[in-house]
Design a protein around this motif. Structure first.
Motif, PDB file in Angstrom:
ATOM      1  N   LYS A  33       0.734  -1.134  -0.061  1.00  0.00           N
ATOM      2  CA  LYS A  33       0.585  -0.187   0.061  1.00  0.00           C
ATOM      3  C   LYS A  33       0.957   1.169   0.531  1.00  0.00           C
ATOM      4  O   LYS A  33       0.885   2.329  -1.321  1.00  0.00           O
ATOM      5  N   PRO A  34       1.538   1.878   0.376  1.00  0.00           N
ATOM      6  CA  PRO A  34       2.634   2.605   0.195  1.00  0.00           C
ATOM      7  C   PRO A  34       3.288   3.132  -0.929  1.00  0.00           C
ATOM      8  O   PRO A  34       3.853   4.062  -0.407  1.00  0.00           O
ATOM      9  N   GLU A  35       3.901   1.300  -1.139  1.00  0.00           N
ATOM     10  CA  GLU A  35       4.884   1.876  -2.353  1.00  0.00           C
ATOM     11  C   GLU A  35       3.491   1.990  -3.520  1.00  0.00           C
ATOM     12  O   GLU A  35       3.607   3.114  -4.322  1.00  0.00           O
ATOM     13  N   ALA A  36       2.110   1.703  -3.674  1.00  0.00           N
ATOM     14  CA  ALA A  36       1.534   1.850  -5.113  1.00  0.00           C
ATOM     15  C   ALA A  36       0.624   2.827  -4.461  1.00  0.00           C
ATOM     16  O   ALA A  36       0.923   4.214  -4.942  1.00  0.00           O
ATOM     17  N   ASP A  37       1.093   3.960  -3.672  1.00  0.00           N
ATOM     18  CA  ASP A  37       0.190   4.782  -2.662  1.00  0.00           C
ATOM     19  C   ASP A  37       0.915   5.587  -2.832  1.00  0.00           C
ATOM     20  O   ASP A  37       0.734   7.140  -4.171  1.00  0.00           O
ATOM     21  N   THR A  38       2.626   6.227  -3.465  1.00  0.00           N
ATOM     22  CA  THR A  38       3.724   6.781  -3.068  1.00  0.00           C
ATOM     23  C   THR A  38       3.866   7.074  -4.785  1.00  0.00           C
ATOM     24  O   THR A  38       4.035   8.128  -6.101  1.00  0.00           O
ATOM     25  N   ALA A  39       3.778   6.013  -5.457  1.00  0.00           N
ATOM     26  CA  ALA A  39       3.020   5.734  -6.900  1.00  0.00           C
ATOM     27  C   ALA A  39       2.817   6.382  -7.457  1.00  0.00           C
ATOM     28  O   ALA A  39       2.609   7.796  -8.177  1.00  0.00           O
ATOM     29  N   ALA A  40       1.569   6.366  -7.098  1.00  0.00           N
ATOM     30  CA  ALA A  40       0.184   6.759  -7.480  1.00  0.00           C
ATOM     31  C   ALA A  40       0.260   8.708  -7.304  1.00  0.00           C
ATOM     32  O   ALA A  40      -0.150   9.959  -8.033  1.00  0.00           O
ATOM     33  N   GLU A  41       0.788   9.101  -5.649  1.00  0.00           N
ATOM     34  CA  GLU A  41       0.836  10.391  -5.841  1.00  0.00           C
ATOM     35  C   GLU A  41       2.173  11.096  -6.339  1.00  0.00           C
ATOM     36  O   GLU A  41       1.742  12.476  -6.956  1.00  0.00           O
ATOM     37  N   LEU A  42       2.925  10.870  -6.991  1.00  0.00           N
ATOM     38  CA  LEU A  42       4.656  11.026  -8.005  1.00  0.00           C
ATOM     39  C   LEU A  42       3.698  11.366  -9.061  1.00  0.00           C
ATOM     40  O   LEU A  42       3.741  11.908  -9.845  1.00  0.00           O
ATOM     41  N   ALA A  43       2.635  10.334  -9.237  1.00  0.00           N
ATOM     42  CA  ALA A  43       2.024  10.690 -11.289  1.00  0.00           C
ATOM     43  C   ALA A  43       0.787  11.505 -10.833  1.00  0.00           C
ATOM     44  O   ALA A  43       1.393  12.337 -12.119  1.00  0.00           O
ATOM     45  N   VAL A  44       0.392  11.825  -9.850  1.00  0.00           N
ATOM     46  CA  VAL A  44      -0.638  12.829 -10.082  1.00  0.00           C
ATOM     47  C   VAL A  44      -0.142  14.421  -9.888  1.00  0.00           C
ATOM     48  O   VAL A  44      -0.088  14.874 -10.520  1.00  0.00           O
ATOM     49  N   ASN A  45       1.952  13.931  -9.157  1.00  0.00           N
ATOM     50  CA  ASN A  45       2.158  15.882  -8.666  1.00  0.00           C
ATOM     51  C   ASN A  45       3.053  16.142 -10.080  1.00  0.00           C
ATOM     52  O   ASN A  45       3.126  16.943 -10.461  1.00  0.00           O
ATOM     53  N   LEU A  46       3.115  13.973 -11.311  1.00  0.00           N
ATOM     54  CA  LEU A  46       3.704  14.908 -12.238  1.00  0.00           C
ATOM     55  C   LEU A  46       2.623  15.592 -13.638  1.00  0.00           C
ATOM     56  O   LEU A  46       3.081  16.482 -14.260  1.00  0.00           O
ATOM     57  N   LEU A  47       1.479  14.819 -13.377  1.00  0.00           N
ATOM     58  CA  LEU A  47       0.410  15.245 -14.492  1.00  0.00           C
ATOM     59  C   LEU A  47      -0.135  17.063 -13.746  1.00  0.00           C
ATOM     60  O   LEU A  47      -0.350  17.453 -15.109  1.00  0.00           O
ATOM     61  N   GLN A  48       0.215  17.194 -13.017  1.00  0.00           N
ATOM     62  CA  GLN A  48      -0.309  18.790 -11.723  1.00  0.00           C
ATOM     63  C   GLN A  48       1.246  19.392 -12.305  1.00  0.00           C
ATOM     64  O   GLN A  48       0.580  21.057 -11.631  1.00  0.00           O
ATOM     65  N   GLY A  49       1.779  19.273 -12.704  1.00  0.00           N
ATOM     66  CA  GLY A  49       3.456  19.896 -12.857  1.00  0.00           C
ATOM     67  C   GLY A  49       4.182  19.889 -11.264  1.00  0.00           C
ATOM     68  O   GLY A  49       4.504  21.221 -11.257  1.00  0.00           O
ATOM     69  N   LYS A  50       3.510  19.133 -10.460  1.00  0.00           N
ATOM     70  CA  LYS A  50       4.234  19.919  -8.874  1.00  0.00           C
ATOM     71  C   LYS A  50       5.733  19.200  -8.925  1.00  0.00           C
ATOM     72  O   LYS A  50       5.797  17.884  -9.723  1.00  0.00           O
ATOM     73  N   ASP A  51       6.200  19.441  -8.163  1.00  0.00           N
ATOM     74  CA  ASP A  51       7.608  18.872  -7.681  1.00  0.00           C
ATOM     75  C   ASP A  51       7.610  17.883  -6.816  1.00  0.00           C
ATOM     76  O   ASP A  51       6.456  17.749  -6.177  1.00  0.00           O
ATOM     77  N   ILE A  52       8.572  16.819  -7.699  1.00  0.00           N
ATOM     78  CA  ILE A  52       8.526  15.569  -6.451  1.00  0.00           C
ATOM     79  C   ILE A  52       9.733  15.000  -5.485  1.00  0.00           C
ATOM     80  O   ILE A  52       9.807  13.846  -5.155  1.00  0.00           O
ATOM     81  N   LYS A  53      10.982  16.359  -5.507  1.00  0.00           N
ATOM     82  CA  LYS A  53      11.639  16.373  -5.149  1.00  0.00           C
ATOM     83  C   LYS A  53      11.516  15.389  -3.094  1.00  0.00           C
ATOM     84  O   LYS A  53      11.699  15.093  -2.724  1.00  0.00           O
ATOM     85  N   SER A  54      10.444  16.420  -2.625  1.00  0.00           N
ATOM     86  CA  SER A  54      10.050  15.990  -1.230  1.00  0.00           C
ATOM     87  C   SER A  54       9.674  14.947  -1.099  1.00  0.00           C
ATOM     88  O   SER A  54       9.808  13.643   0.084  1.00  0.00           O
ATOM     89  N   LEU A  55       8.856  13.959  -1.955  1.00  0.00           N
ATOM     90  CA  LEU A  55       8.404  12.632  -2.041  1.00  0.00           C
ATOM     91  C   LEU A  55       9.436  11.843  -2.502  1.00  0.00           C
ATOM     92  O   LEU A  55       9.752  10.797  -1.618  1.00  0.00           O
TER      93      LEU A  55
END
Length: 364
Positions: A284-306
Motif C-alpha cells: 500500500k505505501p508503495e502503490a500510494d507513493t507511485a500514485a502521488e508521484l503520478a498525480v504530482n507529475l500530471l499536475q506539474g508539481k515538484d516531486i523532490k520532497s516525495l
C-alpha cells in the motif's frame, strides 16, 4: 497486498477503450482496463505479470484507489504484460496514442523497455518506474531497498540454520529473473549476508517461475545429494512454492527455505514449517507513493520532497527515488506484520489445513 474494489467508469477515454474492446468492459483483449474519473486527466499503470500474486491483488487496486483520492477527475488506464516484454512495449505505445499523460510502469524487462520509455518521453509523457528500475529517462522511481531485501533473506536463512550455519554447509540458491534489475539487487544483498559463512554449492536463476525453480531444485538435489543440502535461498515465494514441493517429493524436510513478497501461500508454508521466512514489502505505501508521484507529475508539481533520494539506472540515468523499508517475516512475527497491517486476517491464513499449525504458532 490488499484489495480494493475498483469501479470502471466511462470517461474521456471511452473512445480509445472501445478500440480495444466494448466500451464499458472492465478488461479488453490485451488485459487492459480503465478506472475512475474523467476530464482528460489520464494516468497509465503497466504491471509486468499475472503470475506474481501481488500485482493484480494489491498493487493495482491500491494504486487506482489512491489516484481517485488525490484526483477525482483523473482516469487510470491499466494493462498487464503477462510476462511478455514485447506486449508491454505495445501497451505503452497504445497508452501514449490514447493520450495518457503519465505512465507508471513496472518493467517486465528493464532494458527492453528503454526505447518505449524514450519514445513516450519524446511525446511529452512522464514515466514513473514502479518496483523495478526501468532504463531510460524516467522521472521518478518508487520501490523498496532491494539490496536490503536480499540481506534480510540471507540473514533469515543463517538464523534458521543456527548452529548449522558453517562454511561447509551446502546452500542451494535460486535467484530471480536476470531481466529484472531487482533480482540482481536481491542476489547482491543475499550474497553479502551469506558469502564466507556458508557454501553456495548450487546457484541458478528460477525466472520467477515455480516450475523453473522446481526443476532447478531437482537438478541441485541430483548434483549435491539430498542429505547434503543444508538450506535453500529462493528469491520469492512463488519459486519457494515450487521448491517446497520438490523438497517434499525428494523426502527432504526440516531445512530452511527463504522467500519474498509475503504471499498468502508463503505465509501458510511458514506456519506449516515448510518455508522458514519471507520478506514483507508493504504494497500500500508503495502503490500510494507511485500514485502521488503520478498525480504530482500530471499536475506539474515538484516531486523532490516525495522522491527524496537519487538512484542510477542500468542506462546511467539519475532518477529521483523513494525507497521503502522491507521487513523479514518468520513464524514469530506474522501477527505483528502482515496480520497487524491488515494484509491478511488470521482466518485467511488459518484455514482448515493449517488450523493445527496455526494453534501451535499462536495465531489461534
Amino acid at each position: 497486498m490488499r484489495r480494493a474494489a475498483v469501479t470502471v467508469a466511462i470517461s474521456a477515454l471511452a473512445v480509445s477503450v472501445a478500440a480495444c474492446g466494448k466500451a464499458g468492459d472492465k478488461k479488453s483483449s490485451d488485459n487492459s482496463s480503465s478506472s475512475s474519473g474523467g476530464g482528460g486527466k489520464s494516468i497509465g499503470l503497466l504491471l509486468p505479470d499475472n503470475v506474481t500474486a501481488r500485482y493484480e491483488k494489491f498493487d493495482k487496486p491500491y494504486f487506482v484507489a489512491k489516484v481517485k483520492e488525490l484526483c477525482g477527475d483523473c482516469t487510470v488506464s491499466y494493462a498487464n504484460a503477462a510476462a511478455d516484454p514485447a506486449k508491454q512495449a505495445q501497451q505503452m505505445s497504445s497508452m501514449v496514442t490514447k493520450g495518457v499523460k503519465v505512465i507508471v510502469v513496472s518493467a517486465q524487462d528493464s532494458a527492453a523497455i528503454k526505447s518505449s520509455i524514450q519514445s513516450a518521453v519524446d511525446k511529452g509523457v512522464k514515466v514513473v518506474a514502479y518496483d523495478r528500475l526501468a532504463q531510460g529517462p524516467v522521472s521518478a522511481y518508487v520501490s523498496f531497498d532491494n539490496v536490503k531485501v536480499g540481506q534480510l533473506q540471507g540473514q533469515a536463512l543463517l538464523d534458521a540454520l543456527g548452529s548449522k550455519a558453517k562454511k561447509s554447509s551446502k546452500i542451494v540458491m535460486i535467484n530471480g529473473d536476470d531481466a529484472d534489475p531487482n533480482a540482481g539487487q536481491f542476489k547482491k544483498g543475499a550474497h553479502e549476508a551469506l558469502d564466507g559463512k556458508v557454501n553456495i554449492a548450487y546457484e541458478q536463476s528460477g525466472l520467477w517461475k515455480d516450475t523453473v525453480a522446481a526443476q532447478k531444485m531437482s537438478a541441485a538435489i541430483t548434483q549435491l545429494g539430498a542429505k547434503n543440502i543444508a538450506g535453500v535461498y529462493a528469491a520469492n515465494d512463488g519459486m519457494a512454492g515450487g521448491i517446497a514441493n520438490t523438497l517434499k517429493g525428494a523426502g527432504i524436510s526440516g531445512i530452511p527455505l527463504t522467500g519474498q513478497d509475503a504471499e498468502l501461500a508463503g505465509i501458510q508454508r511458514i506456519v506449516a514449517g515448510t518455508q522458514s521466512s519471507t520478506v514483507y514489502k508493504a504494497y500500500k505505501p508503495e502503490a500510494d507513493t507511485a500514485a502521488e508521484l503520478a498525480v504530482n507529475l500530471l499536475q506539474g508539481k515538484d516531486i523532490k520532497s516525495l522522491a527524496d533520494t537519487t538512484v542510477t539506472s542500468g542506462s546511467g540515468d539519475k532518477v529521483q527515488a523513494k525507497l521503502l523499508t522491507p521487513v523479514s517475516v518468520t513464524v514469530k512475527n506474522i501477527k505483528d506484520t502482515v496480520v497487524k497491517d491488515g494484509l491478511y486476517t488470521v482466518s485467511q491464513i488459518c484455514t482448515a489445513d493449517f488450523a493445527a499449525a496455526c494453534k501451535k504458532a499462536g495465531l489461534q
